[in-house]
Structure formats: structure tokens, C-alpha cells
Design a protein around this motif. Structure first.
Motif, PDB file in Angstrom:
ATOM      1  N   ARG A  34      15.132 -15.490 -16.446  1.00  0.00           N
ATOM      2  CA  ARG A  34      14.278 -14.508 -16.164  1.00  0.00           C
ATOM      3  C   ARG A  34      15.048 -13.125 -16.383  1.00  0.00           C
ATOM      4  NH1 ARG A  34      12.474 -15.473 -10.086  1.00  0.00           N
ATOM      5  NH2 ARG A  34      12.929 -17.658 -10.636  1.00  0.00           N
ATOM      6  N   GLU A  35      14.479 -11.976 -16.461  1.00  0.00           N
ATOM      7  CA  GLU A  35      15.432 -10.801 -16.478  1.00  0.00           C
ATOM      8  C   GLU A  35      15.652 -10.395 -15.043  1.00  0.00           C
ATOM      9  OE1 GLU A  35      14.969  -6.461 -18.124  1.00  0.00           O
ATOM     10  OE2 GLU A  35      13.572  -7.750 -18.945  1.00  0.00           O
ATOM     11  N   LEU A  36      17.010 -10.169 -14.766  1.00  0.00           N
ATOM     12  CA  LEU A  36      17.356  -9.769 -13.313  1.00  0.00           C
ATOM     13  C   LEU A  36      16.934  -8.038 -13.316  1.00  0.00           C
ATOM     14  CD1 LEU A  36      20.893 -11.298 -13.308  1.00  0.00           C
ATOM     15  CD2 LEU A  36      18.758 -12.106 -12.649  1.00  0.00           C
ATOM     16  N   PRO A  37      16.726  -7.648 -11.866  1.00  0.00           N
ATOM     17  CA  PRO A  37      16.339  -6.086 -11.955  1.00  0.00           C
ATOM     18  C   PRO A  37      17.771  -5.374 -12.476  1.00  0.00           C
ATOM     19  CG  PRO A  37      16.653  -7.551  -9.568  1.00  0.00           C
ATOM     20  CD  PRO A  37      16.807  -8.379 -10.960  1.00  0.00           C
ATOM     21  N   ASP A  38      17.290  -4.365 -12.845  1.00  0.00           N
ATOM     22  CA  ASP A  38      18.307  -3.467 -13.407  1.00  0.00           C
ATOM     23  C   ASP A  38      18.916  -2.729 -12.448  1.00  0.00           C
ATOM     24  OD1 ASP A  38      19.681  -1.068 -14.858  1.00  0.00           O
ATOM     25  OD2 ASP A  38      18.781  -1.732 -16.766  1.00  0.00           O
ATOM     26  N   PRO A  39      20.166  -2.803 -12.266  1.00  0.00           N
ATOM     27  CA  PRO A  39      20.710  -1.820 -10.940  1.00  0.00           C
ATOM     28  C   PRO A  39      20.414  -0.476 -10.839  1.00  0.00           C
ATOM     29  CG  PRO A  39      22.267  -3.510 -11.616  1.00  0.00           C
ATOM     30  CD  PRO A  39      21.365  -3.384 -12.749  1.00  0.00           C
ATOM     31  N   GLU A  40      20.270   0.091 -12.140  1.00  0.00           N
ATOM     32  CA  GLU A  40      20.247   1.458 -12.455  1.00  0.00           C
ATOM     33  C   GLU A  40      18.703   1.911 -12.485  1.00  0.00           C
ATOM     34  OE1 GLU A  40      22.135   4.778 -15.556  1.00  0.00           O
ATOM     35  OE2 GLU A  40      22.014   2.881 -16.378  1.00  0.00           O
ATOM     36  N   THR A  41      17.872   1.186 -12.523  1.00  0.00           N
ATOM     37  CA  THR A  41      16.537   1.470 -12.530  1.00  0.00           C
ATOM     38  C   THR A  41      15.433   1.243 -11.657  1.00  0.00           C
ATOM     39  OG1 THR A  41      15.872   0.073 -14.419  1.00  0.00           O
ATOM     40  CG2 THR A  41      16.416   2.269 -15.000  1.00  0.00           C
ATOM     41  N   ALA A  42      15.742  -0.352 -11.107  1.00  0.00           N
ATOM     42  CA  ALA A  42      15.023  -0.940 -10.307  1.00  0.00           C
ATOM     43  C   ALA A  42      15.100  -0.367  -8.885  1.00  0.00           C
ATOM     44  CB  ALA A  42      15.426  -2.389 -10.160  1.00  0.00           C
ATOM     45  N   THR A  43      13.945  -0.297  -8.189  1.00  0.00           N
ATOM     46  CA  THR A  43      13.760   0.326  -6.998  1.00  0.00           C
ATOM     47  C   THR A  43      14.406  -0.449  -5.990  1.00  0.00           C
ATOM     48  OG1 THR A  43      11.431  -0.421  -6.421  1.00  0.00           O
ATOM     49  CG2 THR A  43      11.802   1.842  -7.462  1.00  0.00           C
ATOM     50  N   PRO A  44      14.606  -0.243  -4.850  1.00  0.00           N
ATOM     51  CA  PRO A  44      15.147  -1.195  -3.762  1.00  0.00           C
ATOM     52  C   PRO A  44      13.885  -2.167  -3.545  1.00  0.00           C
ATOM     53  CG  PRO A  44      15.994   0.863  -3.256  1.00  0.00           C
ATOM     54  CD  PRO A  44      15.167   1.050  -4.353  1.00  0.00           C
ATOM     55  N   ASP A  45      12.800  -1.555  -3.255  1.00  0.00           N
ATOM     56  CA  ASP A  45      11.622  -2.657  -2.996  1.00  0.00           C
ATOM     57  C   ASP A  45      11.478  -3.696  -4.177  1.00  0.00           C
ATOM     58  OD1 ASP A  45      10.586  -1.456  -0.730  1.00  0.00           O
ATOM     59  OD2 ASP A  45       9.138   0.087  -1.658  1.00  0.00           O
ATOM     60  N   ARG A  46      11.796  -3.360  -5.315  1.00  0.00           N
ATOM     61  CA  ARG A  46      11.749  -4.024  -6.447  1.00  0.00           C
ATOM     62  C   ARG A  46      12.844  -5.437  -6.184  1.00  0.00           C
ATOM     63  NH1 ARG A  46      11.953  -7.681  -9.842  1.00  0.00           N
ATOM     64  NH2 ARG A  46      12.071  -7.436 -12.042  1.00  0.00           N
ATOM     65  N   VAL A  47      13.889  -4.749  -6.199  1.00  0.00           N
ATOM     66  CA  VAL A  47      14.964  -5.579  -5.698  1.00  0.00           C
ATOM     67  C   VAL A  47      14.779  -6.587  -4.526  1.00  0.00           C
ATOM     68  CG1 VAL A  47      17.406  -5.823  -4.890  1.00  0.00           C
ATOM     69  CG2 VAL A  47      16.931  -4.131  -6.749  1.00  0.00           C
ATOM     70  N   ALA A  48      14.191  -6.082  -3.721  1.00  0.00           N
ATOM     71  CA  ALA A  48      13.844  -7.024  -2.272  1.00  0.00           C
ATOM     72  C   ALA A  48      13.041  -8.108  -2.754  1.00  0.00           C
ATOM     73  CB  ALA A  48      13.456  -6.102  -1.201  1.00  0.00           C
ATOM     74  N   ARG A  49      11.897  -7.764  -3.352  1.00  0.00           N
ATOM     75  CA  ARG A  49      11.130  -8.763  -3.859  1.00  0.00           C
ATOM     76  C   ARG A  49      11.674  -9.890  -4.611  1.00  0.00           C
ATOM     77  NH1 ARG A  49       7.734  -3.977  -4.484  1.00  0.00           N
ATOM     78  NH2 ARG A  49       7.823  -4.225  -6.698  1.00  0.00           N
ATOM     79  N   PHE A  50      12.323  -9.190  -5.565  1.00  0.00           N
ATOM     80  CA  PHE A  50      13.033 -10.360  -6.748  1.00  0.00           C
ATOM     81  C   PHE A  50      13.981 -11.389  -5.845  1.00  0.00           C
ATOM     82  CE2 PHE A  50      16.909 -11.488  -8.941  1.00  0.00           C
ATOM     83  CZ  PHE A  50      16.233 -12.123 -10.119  1.00  0.00           C
ATOM     84  N   PHE A  51      14.854 -10.914  -4.859  1.00  0.00           N
ATOM     85  CA  PHE A  51      15.705 -11.925  -3.905  1.00  0.00           C
ATOM     86  C   PHE A  51      14.634 -12.729  -3.123  1.00  0.00           C
ATOM     87  CE2 PHE A  51      18.954  -9.560  -5.847  1.00  0.00           C
ATOM     88  CZ  PHE A  51      20.023 -10.467  -5.841  1.00  0.00           C
ATOM     89  N   ASP A  52      13.659 -12.116  -2.555  1.00  0.00           N
ATOM     90  CA  ASP A  52      12.736 -12.995  -1.914  1.00  0.00           C
ATOM     91  C   ASP A  52      12.107 -14.290  -2.488  1.00  0.00           C
ATOM     92  OD1 ASP A  52      13.279 -11.196   0.536  1.00  0.00           O
ATOM     93  OD2 ASP A  52      11.301 -10.304   0.353  1.00  0.00           O
ATOM     94  N   ALA A  53      12.031 -13.920  -3.946  1.00  0.00           N
ATOM     95  CA  ALA A  53      11.363 -15.026  -4.508  1.00  0.00           C
ATOM     96  C   ALA A  53      12.247 -16.183  -5.078  1.00  0.00           C
ATOM     97  CB  ALA A  53      10.816 -14.393  -5.744  1.00  0.00           C
ATOM     98  N   LEU A  54      13.864 -15.866  -4.793  1.00  0.00           N
ATOM     99  CA  LEU A  54      14.811 -16.931  -5.023  1.00  0.00           C
ATOM    100  C   LEU A  54      14.976 -17.612  -4.063  1.00  0.00           C
ATOM    101  CD1 LEU A  54      17.465 -14.418  -6.853  1.00  0.00           C
ATOM    102  CD2 LEU A  54      15.517 -15.705  -7.769  1.00  0.00           C
ATOM    103  N   SER A  55      15.404 -18.947  -4.473  1.00  0.00           N
ATOM    104  CA  SER A  55      15.696 -19.882  -3.631  1.00  0.00           C
ATOM    105  C   SER A  55      17.314 -19.792  -2.961  1.00  0.00           C
ATOM    106  CB  SER A  55      15.880 -21.320  -4.016  1.00  0.00           C
ATOM    107  OG  SER A  55      17.047 -21.321  -5.030  1.00  0.00           O
ATOM    108  N   PRO A  56      17.669 -20.010  -1.797  1.00  0.00           N
ATOM    109  CA  PRO A  56      18.900 -19.648  -1.417  1.00  0.00           C
ATOM    110  C   PRO A  56      19.958 -20.080  -2.322  1.00  0.00           C
ATOM    111  CG  PRO A  56      17.579 -20.808   0.480  1.00  0.00           C
ATOM    112  CD  PRO A  56      16.910 -20.937  -0.716  1.00  0.00           C
ATOM    113  N   ALA A  57      19.744 -21.335  -3.074  1.00  0.00           N
ATOM    114  CA  ALA A  57      20.857 -21.876  -3.984  1.00  0.00           C
ATOM    115  C   ALA A  57      21.184 -20.626  -5.221  1.00  0.00           C
ATOM    116  CB  ALA A  57      20.476 -22.993  -4.489  1.00  0.00           C
ATOM    117  N   GLN A  58      19.920 -20.185  -5.542  1.00  0.00           N
ATOM    118  CA  GLN A  58      19.780 -19.161  -6.548  1.00  0.00           C
ATOM    119  C   GLN A  58      20.486 -17.860  -6.085  1.00  0.00           C
ATOM    120  OE1 GLN A  58      15.558 -19.408  -7.413  1.00  0.00           O
ATOM    121  NE2 GLN A  58      15.707 -20.108  -9.382  1.00  0.00           N
TER     122      GLN A  58
END
Length: 359
Positions: A34-58
Motif C-alpha cells: 500500500r502507499e505510505l503517507p507522504d511526509p510532506e502532505t499527509a496530516t498528522p491525523d492521517r499518519v496516526a490512523r495509518f500507524f494505528d492500522a498496522l500490526s506491531p511487526a509492520q
């Protein structure tokens, strides 16, 4: 202005802007399918949701592949940022260790490399919590004092001129550094409060043209706003933001996008606003200045890009005046035993209503 304030000429600085180092490799990484959140344009809320959806190993896999991005990406879980920045510091230490003995470099290069190795080893000492680390330019860093993940109250300290990766925790003039301010505030406020010393923008060097204009503050304000948005996106309460000297110019420009509960300026040359209303913030705004602070000699004007506007301690500005009779000079506001530190502690712990408003 220069004659009145006794300013000295400092060298013009090039502000560090844009996404964290390593962003190109991050954008090219499709290992998760999947596409990773762009560090330049993704909001912190978007980044937080993305990492919340990952497993600890990911999460850990991403962190190992891209420590510089994960360690500086606002919205990433706090503990993961600590670990990522530890890896990034070790990587930079190894790079400087190699430079220190590189026969193709000069003796001056070797000396500088050895100094950087020592600096990185200091930051890697057990118990230090590095929330951001960027070695580019003069270097940027954020360090946490206290338990940010469990704190009931959070504060952020924003410094003024002459602060960077090497000087943010210097032992000289300790209460004039963000680390010294943060450490003292945390000690006074107790373990229910976490304090972040944030050096995430390029500060002026000396008190010359950079300090007299808003150029560096304009570059730093979006970085501060994003950093604080990242704290709240990661679950922290809305912080009290303490802005010293030129840092108050940064805070004034960031104010409309800053999810702060309180905005406290100390030793401020102005906030690039005529009043609290012009800041367009929902935060309570406080201002402190002691009578011995040389910043009072700086004319509060903004003309042809020079100066930073109204004095925030002027009653007409509309800020709540913090008592600062015990503070000494431009960097004494966080000194133990001062009335200003007692007031800052009340604000940091959510008890601002008990602060005796100064004249």
C-alpha cells in the motif's frame, strides 16, 4: 532599531524546510502493498490512523527501514519515534566515526567529526527520550522530559535565537536553553506533566537581520503547528506552549493552526499581531517580561518587514500578564524560586486560574 537595542550582526541563516531526511526512499517503499503517507502532505491525523492500522511487526519493520522518517513524522506513536531516533542517532554516529579517520578529509574535518560523535553519544545516553532528530544544517531535535504517553498535562518549549542541535542543552546559561526550561518546568510540575523541548526550526544566529525580520519564523511556524498537531493526534492533551524571545514570533504566526490550551510568551519582541484577537487562537494567551530584560529596549514596531509588532505585555494587547518581578534578565524566567516559574507551573498543570495576574 539596531542602535537602540544594541544588536550585533549575525550571519544570515537558510531555514530548513520540507519533509524529513530519507523521504525519497520512504515514498518508493511498497513492501506493505500500500502507499505510505507522504511526509510532506499527509496530516498528522492521517499518519496516526495509518500507524494505528498496522500490526506491531509492520510498524517495527517500517521503523527499521526508515528511521529518519519515522522518527520525525508527526502523528507516529511516541514510543516508536523514540526507537527510530535512537537508530538514526547511531547511524549518524557511525558515519561521523568513519569521517573522523578518513584520510581524504582535513584535520579540521576530523575534529568536527569527533565533536559530532560526542554529541550523538550524549543524546544516546540511557533515559533520554528523543522525539525528533534531524542532523541537516545546524541540526534539529526535540526531547521529552516525563512520560509523554501517560501524562495528564503536556507543555512544549519553543526557543529563540542561537539554539540548535549543539546548544539546546548547553550547560552555560542553562535557563536560556529549551532543555533547561523544560527540565526545570517538569521538575516543578511533577510526573503528571510531560514537557517537550522543541528545536524544530532554524533559529537566528546573533541579534542581527534574521532576528529583526519574520523570515525564519515564517518558515518555522508550519513546523511548530504540525509538531503540536502530531502530539494531539498521538493522544496527548492539548499542550501549553511556552515561547521564548524570537520563539514567540514563531508561535504568533503558528497560533491559528496550533491546537494549544495555553500560549505563553516570555521576553517577547512581538508576535506579528496587534492583539490577542488578531492571533485567531482559542488558547489562553499569557505574556511575561521582567524589568531587567533587554528585550524591552527593542521598539515594538513592524515597518518594511522589520520588527515584530505590539508588545504582548501591553495591556492593550489583551494577554494575561504573568508576574515576573523575580526573574532576572532575558533568560531568567524559568530559574527556580521565581514568581514566573511558579506561574508557568500553574499554567502547565492546568491551574492557570490561580495565577496572580501581574500589573
Amino acid at each position: 532599531m539596531a542602535g537602540t537595542a544594541g544588536w550585533t550582526v549575525g550571519s544570515e541563516q537558510e531555514p530548513l524546510t520540507g519533509p524529513p531526511p530519507g523521504t525519497s526512499s520512504w515514498r518508493a517503499d511498497h513492501a506493505l502493498g500500500r502507499e505510505l503517507p507522504d511526509p510532506e502532505t499527509a496530516t498528522p491525523d492521517r499518519v496516526a490512523r495509518f500507524f494505528d492500522a498496522l500490526s506491531p511487526a509492520q510498524r517495527r519493520s517500517l521503523m527499521r527501514r526508515h528511521p529518519s522518517v519515522v522518527g520525525n513524522l508527526d502523528g507516529v506513536p511516541t514510543a516508536l519515534r523514540y526507537e527510530a531516533n535512537s537508530l538514526a542517532l547511531k547511524k549518524e554516529r557511525a558515519r561521523e566515526q568513519a569521517r573522523a579517520t578518513d584520510p581524504g578529509l582535513t584535520l579540521q574535518d576530523h575534529e568536527h567529526a569527533r565533536a559530532q560523535v560526542e554529541r550523538y553519544e550524549e543524546l544516546l545516553r540511557p533515559g533520554r527520550r528523543i522525539l525528533a532528530f534531524d542532523p541537516r544544517g545546524r541540526g534539529q531535535v526535540a526531547e521529552v522530559y516525563g512520560d509523554l504517553e501517560r501524562a495528564e498535562h503536556v507543555s512544549v518549549v519553543v526557543p529563540g535565537s542561537d539554539i540548535d542541535l549543539d546548544s539546546f542543552d548547553r550547560t552555560k546559561d542553562v535557563y536560556g536553553t529549551p532543555a533547561g526550561m523544560a527540565r526545570t518546568l517538569h521538575a516543578q510540575a511533577g510526573d503528571r506533566t510531560a514537557v517537550v523541548a522543541w528545536v524544530g526550526y532554524t533559529t537566528p544566529v546573533g541579534l542581527g537581520p534574521d532576528a529583526a525580520t519574520g523570515r525564519l519564523a515564517e518558515a518555522g511556524a508550519p513546523r511548530l503547528a504540525r509538531f503540536v498537531q502530531g502530539l494531539t493526534a498521538s493522544g496527548a492533551p492539548r499542550p501549553a506552549v511556552f515561547c521564548h524571545s524570537y520563539g514567540s514570533v514563531v508561535c504568533g504566526l503558528a497560533a491559528p493552526r496550533l491546537p494549544a490550551a495555553d500560549l505563553v510568551v516570555l521576553g517577547s519582541p512581538g508576535m506579528r499581531a496587534d492583539s490577542v484577537a488578531a492571533l485567531h487562537t482559542t488558547a489562553r494567551v499569557w505574556a511575561a517580561r521582567d524589568d531587567s530584560d533587554w528585550i524591552a529596549k527593542v521598539p515594538n514596531v513592524e515597518l518594511f518587514g522589520l520588527g515584530h509588532g505590539e508588545d504582548p505585555t501591553d495591556p492593550a494587547f489583551g494577554a494575561r500578564r504573568v508576574p515576573a518581578e523575580d526573574a532576572q534578565g532575558h533568560t531568567g524566567y524559568f530559574a527556580p524560586g521565581t514568581d514566573s516559574l511558579r506561574a508557568f507551573t500553574d499554567i502547565a498543570t492546568g491551574d492557570g486560574s490561580s495565577v496572580p495576574v501581574g500589573p
